[in-house]
Scaffold this active site. Structure first.
Site, short mmCIF file in Angstrom:
data_model
loop_
_atom_site.label_atom_id
_atom_site.label_comp_id
_atom_site.label_asym_id
_atom_site.label_seq_id
_atom_site.Cartn_x
_atom_site.Cartn_y
_atom_site.Cartn_z
N GLY A 509 41.59 43.92 45.16
CA GLY A 509 42.27 42.70 45.01
C GLY A 509 41.04 41.81 44.51
N GLY A 511 40.92 37.28 43.66
CA GLY A 511 41.52 35.77 43.71
C GLY A 511 40.28 34.77 43.46
N PHE A 513 38.47 33.05 44.85
CA PHE A 513 37.32 33.26 45.79
C PHE A 513 36.36 34.43 45.01
CE2 PHE A 513 34.61 34.99 49.11
CZ PHE A 513 34.08 33.69 49.94
N GLY A 514 37.00 35.56 44.60
CA GLY A 514 36.15 36.50 43.94
C GLY A 514 36.78 37.90 44.26
N LYS A 530 35.41 40.83 51.20
CA LYS A 530 35.76 39.75 50.11
C LYS A 530 34.57 39.02 49.74
CE LYS A 530 37.98 36.08 51.38
NZ LYS A 530 39.26 35.37 51.91
N ASP A 627 47.88 26.89 54.31
CA ASP A 627 47.73 27.72 52.82
C ASP A 627 48.67 28.54 53.15
OD1 ASP A 627 47.74 28.11 50.13
OD2 ASP A 627 45.88 29.15 50.11
#
Length: 846
Positions: A509, A511, A513-514, A530, A627
């Protein structure tokens, strides 16, 4: 259509007399400050601070402003780590107090106020106060809760017509006021126009341009947004007036229609005398870097639109920056400008040279939506159809709050001969000094920029230390991060081993953030790793917030943190691997064998609702997720739902308040419109976002889909419209249409409708939502037999086994250090196998 005035970036001739006048009252405490009417003050301290090549002088300096402090005014110091040395001290006021400055009359000044609630015995974040200047109220009922890390800078433009200028701080009853630093300096003469066009409209018909005022500068302006369209963050060091320009990606409503375009090369066409025509130069309108990036239409035919949050029904000053950086020939790109879908300008770029910057100014009154929409539309009949935008500035117009009092000196028209002679001689003596200093200062002067947006997150810069930033006094929301669970800390070497040194083939994945990697720890546990990237949209505050939340709460339907890494430049979070991915993955799966049934979807929604209800009522002080969306609801191999991604979470309001004042963060399409407009966050903001998720589950379509007709783009608006018209069945996911029991659908749609009420007070609590969803599931299972279309709101007499939804007692108390303190709690429903919960791939997470 009236012709809209074009401001070319052309530069006035340098006026030596005006320049010397600015220097006629020169003082020399710091060579970085040339004018007497330029002030940089380190409040609450007598020690100068050098920040970004500016010297902020301590309050006791005799050359700086006169203070009118109350007897119970005092300074407060902070010894812990702060984002800026300016925030080591603050001046505290328990009754009305002011700073008085000597100024040059009839000049426009930039006023910047720095606020940072560092950890102190008085708890600065509890302050509530007003700030005013002669003729204007700048801050009313200001709540300091949103002045935690990285601090808050409020920026204003004010025309000062007297020789004396006061900034007054007035605490509210039983509270106090404070300020960490003040900046006051003149801006270029023509930076803000005194005569400006006003765009008026009535619905979709009556509209046009008219002269707003020939005395526009009699108002004050508060900066709300300054966007570098198509580019990266422009720092205060880069901008020649120390302004910060933020990226526009969060505000563009149709990103699929636009592309970021860099400058084709060469240089911008500025006036040759641009570097030497003094403080009136229009080069100060925007730095070159803003004009060297843009968003342009992807194929030359699509519209591009931006929606920026504004105060409702309020006048705003809008400045749009343009520079044709795409074409080698002039007069090829002609396009239209729209505001609120109404045509404003029919010939943008009329005659502008290639690479020549220009801008449009207009005053527009916002409507009741809380958003201001700007669009650029290609003219398909032009030689080269295209539309673009390089920069956007938006400022709230502040009307006068009262007459500006006279200075004592204004009534004294008699000036003695010695004063006149002294002024003349002094002026002649200073001429040579002024010229020399101007040439020197113009090379080195860089003013501290403003952090002017309360709506966008401020990116954190990774430190260069090899040790942990979380355990050496680093702050979150303005206070030291206490009681970090060091048992969760993992070494970078272990995570490199687990992910084969972050091999690209392990990415599951990506996003803001990274990247998210699939990894296997030494003990054999499969995990999701993550890892942040430098310059990512999610930074150190979100990283710390996630650790704070997840290390201290446990619930079967909340993702659980396995570990984190904070070595050198790394910010890494580690979760248990979740086999089924995100709810969004499952809803939009093209694999027919993986399509979720209606019963499974209801159970997933119930699980997520349980997790959110626990956040709101089961953790100390309550936690607002902020969120909630389908990519932040994760599914394990048994389709058990877990709420994830707590980087934007905030602790709930204290008992005496119903909301938390904070800058708006979240995801468009899911964002509570009331929170968007008021910046007042409540638990009901999560309820609204969850209502969008419920619709997404029912319809299997995204919250925002720009490819659809205009009225269908926003799922929440379209779904409520269809329900009200009795055609909700038409937009249900075809794969489950025949599975839904009519009464179950009726109850579910009623729940969605209640969640999506515009007024938060009309929405149910998350506990009530959970009750309704459980009821819808029982109706689907057939446990309750009802006639189709029976009013499901009259269900009190129906005998049904529903969960015991109640307000859980607070299991811990909030500490005074910040708004993210959470007690260690355990959900009663947890089973042994739920000792750890986790997150896996997030395709479009922040």
């Amino acid at each position: 259509m009236p012709t809209f005035h074009l401001h070319k970036i052309q530069h006035s001739i340098f006026l030596l007399a005006a320049f010397l006048l600015q220097f006629s009252s020169l003082h020399f405490p710091s060579l970085g400050y040339v004018h007497q009417d330029t002030y940089f003050i380190n409040c609450g301290s007598d020690i100068p601070v050098n920040e970004n090549n500016n010297v902020y002088i301590g309050e006791s300096n005799s050359n700086y402003p006169k203070k009118s402090f109350s007897s119970n005014s005092y300074s407060e110091s902070n010894q812990s780590t702060v984002p800026s040395p300016l925030y080591q001290t603050a001046r505290i006021f328990h009754s009305e107090s002011s700073y008085e400055f000597t100024t040059e009359p009839n000049n426009t000044y930039m006023v910047r106020l720095h606020f940072f609630s560092f950890s102190s015995p008085i708890n600065l974040y509890t302050a509530k106060f007003n700030v005013s200047v002669p003729g204007f109220s700048l801050l009313q009922n200001f709540d300091a809760k949103n002045t935690t890390n990285p601090g808050l800078i409020k920026e204003y433009f004010v025309k000062i017509i007297r020789q004396k200028f006061k900034i007054t701080f007035t605490p509210q009853n039983s509270s106090f006021a404070f300020v960490n630093a003040i900046e006051l300096f003149t801006v270029p003469t023509h930076l803000i126009p005194d005569s400006i066009a006003r765009f008026t409209y009535t619905g979709s018909t009556g509209r046009g341009l008219s002269t707003y005022s020939k005395n526009f500068l009699s108002r004050a302006l508060e900066t709300k947004h300054r966007l570098n369209v198509g580019g990266e963050n422009v720092t205060r060091q880069t901008d020649n007036l120390s302004r910060e320009w933020l990226p526009d990606d969060s505000y563009i409503t149709d990103p699929q229609n636009a592309k970021d375009s860099p400058f084709f090369g060469g240089t911008l066409k500025r006036d040759p005398d641009d570097e030497s025509d003094g403080p009136n130069s229009n080069k100060y309108t925007a730095p070159d870097v803003v004009y060297q990036t843009a968003k342009e239409t992807l194929n030359g035919t699509n519209n591009i639109s931006w929606s920026v949050p504004v105060e409702k029904n309020t006048d705003h000053f809008l400045r749009l920056h343009f520079c044709d950086i795409f074409n080698q020939q002039s007069l090829l790109t002609i396009f239209f400008l729209y505001i609120y879908d109404n045509l404003v300008i029919s010939t943008v770029n009329d005659g502008a040279d290639v690479s020549s910057p220009y801008y449009y100014d207009v005053v527009v009154r916002s409507d009741g939506s809380g958003l201001l929409k700007v669009s650029v539309v290609p003219n398909i009949t032009s030689a080269k159809p295209n539309a673009f935008l390089n920069g956007l500035e938006l400022m709230k117009v502040i009307e006068s709050s009262g007459p500006i009092p006279l200075d004592i000196s204004d009534s004294n028209s008699k000036i003695s001969l010695p004063v006149v002679v002294g002024s003349v001689v002094g002026g002649l003596v200073l001429v040579s000094i002024a010229v020399v200093l101007f040439l020197w200062v113009s090379k080195i002067r860089k003013q501290k920029p403003v952090e002017n947006s309360e709506w966008l997150p401020v990116r954190a810069t990774a430190g260069g230390s090899s040790h942990s930033r979380l355990t050496d006094g680093t702050t979150i929301q303005g206070s030291p991060l206490p009681n970090i669970n060091l048992g969760l800390k993992l070494s970078l070497l272990d995570l490199q081993f687990a992910t084969e040194n972050f091999d690209a083939k392990r990415i599951i994945g990506k996003g803001g953030f990274g990247n998210v990697y699939k990894g296997v720890l030494k003990n054999g546990m499969t995990v999701a790793v993550k890892r942040s990237e430098p310059g990512s949209g999610q930074g150190l505050p979100e990283f710390q917030a996630e650790i704070m939340v997840l290390s201290k709460i446990r619930h079967r339907h909340l993702v659980s943190l396995i570990g984190y890494c904070d070595e050198r430049y790394e910010m890494i979070l580690v979760y248990e691997y979740m086999e089924k991915g995100t709810l969004r993955d499952s809803l939009y799966s093209t694999n027919l064998t993986n399509i979720l049934t209606w019963k499974q979807r209801l159970e997933i929604c119930i699980g997520a609702a349980r997790g959110l209800h626990y956040l709101h009522k089961g953790a100390a002080g309550g936690i607002i997720h902020r969120d909630v969306k389908s990519t932040n609801i994760l599914l394990d191999e048994n389709l058990v739902a877990k709420v994830a991604d707590f980087g934007l979470s905030r602790s709930g309001p204290l008992d005496q308040h119903s909301y938390v004042s904070t800058g708006v963060k979240g995801t468009f399409g899911y964002l509570d419109p009331e929170y968007f407009r008021s910046q007042q966050l409540t638990e009901k903001s999560d309820v609204y976002s969850f209502g969008v998720v419920l619709l997404e589950v029912l319809c299997a379509r995204t919250a925002i889909d720009p490819s659809l007709p205009r009225e269908q783009v926003n799922l929440a608006e379209w779904g409520i419209f269809c329900k009200d018209k009795g055609i909700l069945e038409d937009i249900i996911d075809p794969s489950i249409k025949g599975q839904i029991e009519p009464n179950s659908l009726r109850k579910f749609s009623e729940t969605v409708d209640k969640c999506l009420q515009d007024d938060g007070s009309d929405r149910p609590s998350m506990g009530d939502v959970l009750w309704d969803l459980e009821y819808a599931l029982q109706l689907q299972r057939g446990a309750v037999h009802r006639e189709p279309h029976e009013d499901s709101s009259s269900s009190a007499s129906v005998s049904i086994q529903l969960p015991n939804v109640r307000r859980l007692p607070s299991l811990s108390t909030l500490t005074e250090m910040d708004d993210m303190s959470i007690g260690m709690v355990n959900d009663e429903s947890n089973s042994a196998e739920d000792s750890v919960f986790s997150q896996l791939k997030i395709d479009d997470a922040r």
